[in-house]
Design a protein around this motif. Sequence first.
Motif, PDB file in Angstrom:
ATOM      1  N   GLY A 469       0.814  -1.212   0.000  1.00  0.00           N
ATOM      2  CA  GLY A 469       0.000   0.000   0.000  1.00  0.00           C
ATOM      3  C   GLY A 469       0.844   1.257   0.000  1.00  0.00           C
ATOM      4  N   ALA A 470       1.958   1.219   0.745  1.00  0.00           N
ATOM      5  CA  ALA A 470       2.850   2.390   0.756  1.00  0.00           C
ATOM      6  C   ALA A 470       3.445   2.616  -0.635  1.00  0.00           C
ATOM      7  N   PHE A 503      -5.231   0.840  10.052  1.00  0.00           N
ATOM      8  CA  PHE A 503      -5.095   0.593  11.484  1.00  0.00           C
ATOM      9  C   PHE A 503      -3.709   0.947  11.991  1.00  0.00           C
ATOM     10  N   THR A 504      -2.754   1.145  11.069  1.00  0.00           N
ATOM     11  CA  THR A 504      -1.475   1.744  11.466  1.00  0.00           C
ATOM     12  C   THR A 504      -1.512   3.205  11.016  1.00  0.00           C
ATOM     13  N   ALA A 505      -2.527   3.921  11.542  1.00  0.00           N
ATOM     14  CA  ALA A 505      -2.877   5.240  11.021  1.00  0.00           C
ATOM     15  C   ALA A 505      -1.720   6.233  11.088  1.00  0.00           C
ATOM     16  N   SER A 506      -0.966   6.205  12.185  1.00  0.00           N
ATOM     17  CA  SER A 506       0.097   7.201  12.317  1.00  0.00           C
ATOM     18  C   SER A 506       1.136   7.031  11.220  1.00  0.00           C
ATOM     19  N   ARG A 507       1.444   5.777  10.869  1.00  0.00           N
ATOM     20  CA  ARG A 507       2.412   5.533   9.803  1.00  0.00           C
ATOM     21  C   ARG A 507       1.829   5.963   8.455  1.00  0.00           C
ATOM     22  N   ALA A 513       1.615  12.495   4.271  1.00  0.00           N
ATOM     23  CA  ALA A 513       2.110  13.871   4.402  1.00  0.00           C
ATOM     24  C   ALA A 513       3.463  14.033   3.720  1.00  0.00           C
ATOM     25  N   ARG A 514       4.328  13.028   3.855  1.00  0.00           N
ATOM     26  CA  ARG A 514       5.652  13.109   3.236  1.00  0.00           C
ATOM     27  C   ARG A 514       5.554  13.144   1.707  1.00  0.00           C
ATOM     28  N   ILE A 549      -6.446  13.251   8.748  1.00  0.00           N
ATOM     29  CA  ILE A 549      -6.166  13.162   7.309  1.00  0.00           C
ATOM     30  C   ILE A 549      -6.896  14.269   6.564  1.00  0.00           C
ATOM     31  N   ARG A 550      -8.139  14.526   6.956  1.00  0.00           N
ATOM     32  CA  ARG A 550      -8.881  15.628   6.329  1.00  0.00           C
ATOM     33  C   ARG A 550      -8.195  16.965   6.603  1.00  0.00           C
TER      34      ARG A 550
END
Length: 669
Positions: A469-470, A503-507, A513-514, A549-550
């Motif tokens: 996904g990344a 579910f690994t939202a912070s990552r 953002a990057r 995210i929004r």
Amino acid sequence: MTYEEQAQIADPRALDPAVLSEQVRVLYGNTAVLPVNLLNAALTAWVAQGLYPRWVLLLWVGSLTVVVFLRLYNSWLYKSEPQPNDAARRWALRFAAGATATGCLWGLSASILLLTDDPSFHVFIAFVLGGMIAGSVTIDAAFLPAMLGFGTPTAMPAIMAFFARPEPTSSTMGLMSAAFVLALLLLGVRANRWIVSLARRELAQAALAADLEKQIEVREKAEQEMARAMRTDLLTGLPNRETFKEWVTEAFHGGEKDGASFAVLYLDLDRFKEVNETLGHSFGDELLRAAAERIGQAIRDTASIARIGGDEFGIFIKDAARREEVDEVAEKIIHSVAAPFTIMGKQVPVSVSIGVSVFGAAIVGPEELLRRADLALYEAKSAGYNQRRFYSEAHDRAVRERVTLFEELNSALEREEFELHYQPEIEWPSGRIIGVEALLRWNHPSRGLLGPGGFIPLAERTGLITPIGAWALANVCRQARLWRDLGICPPIVGVNVSAAQFFTASRFESDLARELDMRDLDPGTIEIELTESVLMQSSRGETTAIDRIRALGVRIAIDDFGTGYSSLEYLLTYRVNRIKIAQQFVRGLPHDPVSATIVRATIGLVQEFGCEMLAEGVETVGQLDFLVQAGCQSVQGFYFSRPVPAEEVTQLLRRGVIAPEDRASNTPR
């Protein structure tokens, strides 16, 4: 002496009472010689019958008799019941009182020395009293107050009587008597020290032996506890994995000899990981204990249970002659956990998946039996949870194929086998391209081009979806920047995000953002598509993640809207930009009345909430006309274009619209 009393002597403060208790035991062990007092008293009275009136002698002998019998009775009381150390002093003083009373009565016999000058009387009294004192030293030396209580009142009157007489012979006898008594007393003191020293040594040895025995007992208990802990699961108290393997190994070898059949079941709690992540590990531990207790109660008469690890349990059925019997046990287990669990005041619905392996001649070892149960469990979970599956060769082959596919998928990123295709999103009737959706493809070296259904579920189960996904997100942003540089970037570039990614939202947030910062992209260009199944698994923590995210300016869309359980709740809970009506409802248009009703209702609902909408899976002109008439003018589907590589969609974006001839060329064949 009891073991507890021996153990107490290990404490120095408990030694003195214990020594005194041993001294008292010696005292009362010698009371059998007390009747000698009566024999000597009778002899003395017979010798002195000419010196005293008869009644005096009878009174004296009678008094001595009463004292002796009281002492014998006291001795019987002592020996008739166990005596604790703390009662020793009381019994010693009672013995000393009896000895003193006896000595006082014998001291009266010294009056004979004052009543007659006959040397034979003097010698007789000296011998009798000397013998009684010597006996007292021998018998009563264990407790000095008893020895002195008898010896002092016995000897002192006689010695004083000898010195009171004027004859030199009497003085000599007095000196001899005093020297004799002193020697006896010194001997008694030494004997007392020896008795005390011996008692201390024996008691100390007993204490050391008791302490050693206690240490051995403690060590044995520790070893037993360690052995039990090595075979027991500490959380649930059930036998652990090693014990379960021992059961299976023993039964396997027994089955090889006598052909007896048995079965092994592997089971685990469905979606237990989500419980741990959302409610905490302490909550999860309590749920495991409660589930283990319920399952154990359900099968206690037919099978044994062990905890294999995590949320996985093993069931061993010793006598399983028929498949139906094993299936009945599996059904009991499923039924036992069907009712919700109440943990820490919260109700939690839980289900189990079960894999079954039955012993047979074709199985080459216990490990093979366990492997088959594990494969059957995997098949049960793949079937959709709350299922039971018996091992079969077909399942085994399918699992092996999945394992092979996983190994290939694991290296697909390194070999650069993934690619993105893009499907245009159209505004109708203008035909204008208002966006594209990125769809992942795997260009498999031997199986050809695989769509997401052929590998995404496996990637999600194995955790590979996160790096895949990344990669997809990074390439979507890269492609959007290329289109922007060419001046043809569509207003929206959508990318699907799986539950495992989210579910690994912070990552995920940091990756997003990057990429936006690195590509210098307008965040409003990127649209994150979340299915209702992802939202259904989300906790309130993920609601906050959606807000974050929004806050980046990125768009949020709900994909496959209407296929979940709480679609209206999602509209209330999540602030999304766009709703994508699920293809399965569009497929029945325009002729299926149920589909038509659902789609009209969905369009009206979305309009009321003020959200954008798009219908997926449009393949015919009839479907398109129905949607436009119902109020949905944004569509996507094979009627306009299949998902195509970036080079082809770039040509479409250059034109900006899809013309009728483009639609004809993309109509499904």
